[in-house]
Design a protein around this motif. Sequence first.
Motif, PDB file in Angstrom:
ATOM      1  N   MET A   1      35.472  -2.247 -20.109  1.00 53.08           N
ATOM      2  CA  MET A   1      34.868  -2.262 -18.795  1.00 53.08           C
ATOM      3  C   MET A   1      34.696  -0.821 -18.306  1.00 53.08           C
ATOM      4  SD  MET A   1      36.383  -3.979 -15.362  1.00 53.08           S
ATOM      5  CE  MET A   1      35.201  -4.749 -14.347  1.00 53.08           C
ATOM      6  N   GLU A   2      33.536  -0.528 -17.764  1.00 56.53           N
ATOM      7  CA  GLU A   2      33.229   0.792 -17.227  1.00 56.53           C
ATOM      8  C   GLU A   2      33.756   0.912 -15.799  1.00 56.53           C
ATOM      9  OE1 GLU A   2      31.755   3.255 -18.966  1.00 56.53           O
ATOM     10  OE2 GLU A   2      31.696   1.932 -20.692  1.00 56.53           O
ATOM     11  N   PRO A   3      34.095   2.129 -15.373  1.00 56.51           N
ATOM     12  CA  PRO A   3      34.580   2.305 -14.001  1.00 56.51           C
ATOM     13  C   PRO A   3      33.480   2.137 -12.954  1.00 56.51           C
ATOM     14  CG  PRO A   3      34.496   4.406 -15.143  1.00 56.51           C
ATOM     15  CD  PRO A   3      34.173   3.341 -16.151  1.00 56.51           C
ATOM     16  N   PHE A   4      32.202   2.235 -13.369  1.00 50.31           N
ATOM     17  CA  PHE A   4      31.071   2.010 -12.475  1.00 50.31           C
ATOM     18  C   PHE A   4      29.889   1.559 -13.320  1.00 50.31           C
ATOM     19  CE2 PHE A   4      30.207   6.143 -14.087  1.00 50.31           C
ATOM     20  CZ  PHE A   4      31.336   6.904 -13.841  1.00 50.31           C
ATOM     21  N   ARG A   5      28.927   0.914 -12.726  1.00 44.21           N
ATOM     22  CA  ARG A   5      27.782   0.348 -13.456  1.00 44.21           C
ATOM     23  C   ARG A   5      26.780   1.420 -13.866  1.00 44.21           C
ATOM     24  NH1 ARG A   5      24.301  -0.887 -16.348  1.00 44.21           N
ATOM     25  NH2 ARG A   5      22.736  -2.490 -16.110  1.00 44.21           N
ATOM     26  N   TYR A   6      26.468   2.340 -12.965  1.00 46.75           N
ATOM     27  CA  TYR A   6      25.478   3.381 -13.224  1.00 46.75           C
ATOM     28  C   TYR A   6      26.090   4.757 -13.031  1.00 46.75           C
ATOM     29  CZ  TYR A   6      22.068  -0.386 -12.609  1.00 46.75           C
ATOM     30  OH  TYR A   6      21.365  -1.548 -12.716  1.00 46.75           O
ATOM     31  N   HIS A   7      25.585   5.701 -13.811  1.00 46.71           N
ATOM     32  CA  HIS A   7      25.961   7.102 -13.640  1.00 46.71           C
ATOM     33  C   HIS A   7      24.665   7.896 -13.540  1.00 46.71           C
ATOM     34  CE1 HIS A   7      29.014  10.451 -14.805  1.00 46.71           C
ATOM     35  NE2 HIS A   7      28.226  10.817 -13.810  1.00 46.71           N
ATOM     36  N   VAL A   8      24.466   8.553 -12.405  1.00 43.32           N
ATOM     37  CA  VAL A   8      23.264   9.334 -12.142  1.00 43.32           C
ATOM     38  C   VAL A   8      23.598  10.807 -12.270  1.00 43.32           C
ATOM     39  CG1 VAL A   8      21.505   9.929 -10.431  1.00 43.32           C
ATOM     40  CG2 VAL A   8      22.418   7.605 -10.512  1.00 43.32           C
ATOM     41  N   TYR A   9      22.837  11.507 -13.101  1.00 43.60           N
ATOM     42  CA  TYR A   9      22.923  12.958 -13.179  1.00 43.60           C
ATOM     43  C   TYR A   9      21.710  13.502 -12.444  1.00 43.60           C
ATOM     44  CZ  TYR A   9      26.605  12.471 -16.592  1.00 43.60           C
ATOM     45  OH  TYR A   9      27.785  12.148 -17.206  1.00 43.60           O
ATOM     46  N   ALA A  10      21.962  14.239 -11.383  1.00 41.08           N
ATOM     47  CA  ALA A  10      20.898  14.791 -10.551  1.00 41.08           C
ATOM     48  C   ALA A  10      20.894  16.309 -10.693  1.00 41.08           C
ATOM     49  CB  ALA A  10      21.105  14.397  -9.093  1.00 41.08           C
ATOM     50  N   CYS A  11      19.757  16.862 -11.075  1.00 42.34           N
ATOM     51  CA  CYS A  11      19.654  18.303 -11.293  1.00 42.34           C
ATOM     52  C   CYS A  11      19.775  19.066  -9.984  1.00 42.34           C
ATOM     53  CB  CYS A  11      18.330  18.641 -11.973  1.00 42.34           C
ATOM     54  SG  CYS A  11      18.146  20.411 -12.260  1.00 42.34           S
ATOM     55  N   GLN A  12      20.602  20.097 -10.015  1.00 40.51           N
ATOM     56  CA  GLN A  12      20.771  21.015  -8.892  1.00 40.51           C
ATOM     57  C   GLN A  12      20.578  22.454  -9.371  1.00 40.51           C
ATOM     58  OE1 GLN A  12      20.421  19.399  -6.003  1.00 40.51           O
ATOM     59  NE2 GLN A  12      22.152  20.452  -5.123  1.00 40.51           N
ATOM     60  N   GLN A  13      19.900  22.617 -10.504  1.00 46.33           N
ATOM     61  CA  GLN A  13      19.708  23.940 -11.100  1.00 46.33           C
ATOM     62  C   GLN A  13      18.988  24.881 -10.147  1.00 46.33           C
ATOM     63  OE1 GLN A  13      20.627  24.902 -14.355  1.00 46.33           O
ATOM     64  NE2 GLN A  13      20.091  26.950 -13.705  1.00 46.33           N
ATOM     65  N   GLU A  14      19.499  26.078 -10.042  1.00 43.32           N
ATOM     66  CA  GLU A  14      18.839  27.144  -9.284  1.00 43.32           C
ATOM     67  C   GLU A  14      18.444  28.221 -10.269  1.00 43.32           C
ATOM     68  OE1 GLU A  14      20.838  28.611  -5.804  1.00 43.32           O
ATOM     69  OE2 GLU A  14      21.699  26.638  -5.391  1.00 43.32           O
ATOM     70  N   LYS A  15      17.198  28.654 -10.178  1.00 40.73           N
ATOM     71  CA  LYS A  15      16.713  29.705 -11.070  1.00 40.73           C
ATOM     72  C   LYS A  15      16.249  30.886 -10.236  1.00 40.73           C
ATOM     73  CE  LYS A  15      15.520  26.630 -14.811  1.00 40.73           C
ATOM     74  NZ  LYS A  15      14.457  26.100 -15.651  1.00 40.73           N
ATOM     75  N   PRO A  16      16.353  32.075 -10.793  1.00 39.19           N
ATOM     76  CA  PRO A  16      15.972  33.268 -10.030  1.00 39.19           C
ATOM     77  C   PRO A  16      14.461  33.391  -9.857  1.00 39.19           C
ATOM     78  CG  PRO A  16      16.577  33.863 -12.269  1.00 39.19           C
ATOM     79  CD  PRO A  16      16.869  32.391 -12.109  1.00 39.19           C
ATOM     80  N   GLY A  17      14.097  34.135  -8.837  1.00 34.43           N
ATOM     81  CA  GLY A  17      12.692  34.439  -8.616  1.00 34.43           C
ATOM     82  C   GLY A  17      11.854  33.208  -8.347  1.00 34.43           C
ATOM     83  N   ALA A  18      10.670  33.215  -8.904  1.00 36.76           N
ATOM     84  CA  ALA A  18       9.720  32.125  -8.679  1.00 36.76           C
ATOM     85  C   ALA A  18       9.777  31.067  -9.779  1.00 36.76           C
ATOM     86  CB  ALA A  18       8.310  32.688  -8.565  1.00 36.76           C
TER      87      ALA A  18
END
Length: 133
Positions: A1-18
């Motif tokens: 049994m899993e501890p939760f049904r869904y696992h969402v990975y949401a990008c929070q990447q910050e890149k320099p400049g433009a």
Amino acid sequence: MEPFRYHVYACQQEKPGAAPCCSGRGSAAVLDALRKELAAKQLVDVVQVTTCGSLGMCERGPNMVVYPDGVWYSGVQVADVAEIVREHFQNGRVVERLANRDAGALKKEITENRAKAMAAMAALAAQQKARSS
């Protein structure tokens, strides 16, 4: 049994400049809306949300991937969050208009973006080395 049904990975990447990145395209607001909507629908014990670095589709962010389904969403906006929560997490239906279904094209895009990022990092390292010499 899993501890939760869904696992969402949401990008929070910050890149320099433009350089294109999810953070520059509003991922913080999307993530905030997602957490609030999950709480409002009492799904915090069903859906685990984890922020992550680049998922490799920087030009199409904000991006997220949902496991165990392996669904990759791109271009997610705050206005899309309630639909994702309702359709995907409550009703088990993928929000097709935001989903990337072509695995080959997805892998190609991610590989190309990774190569660009590695080249940019190598160029930066060479510049820093030249300055310190």
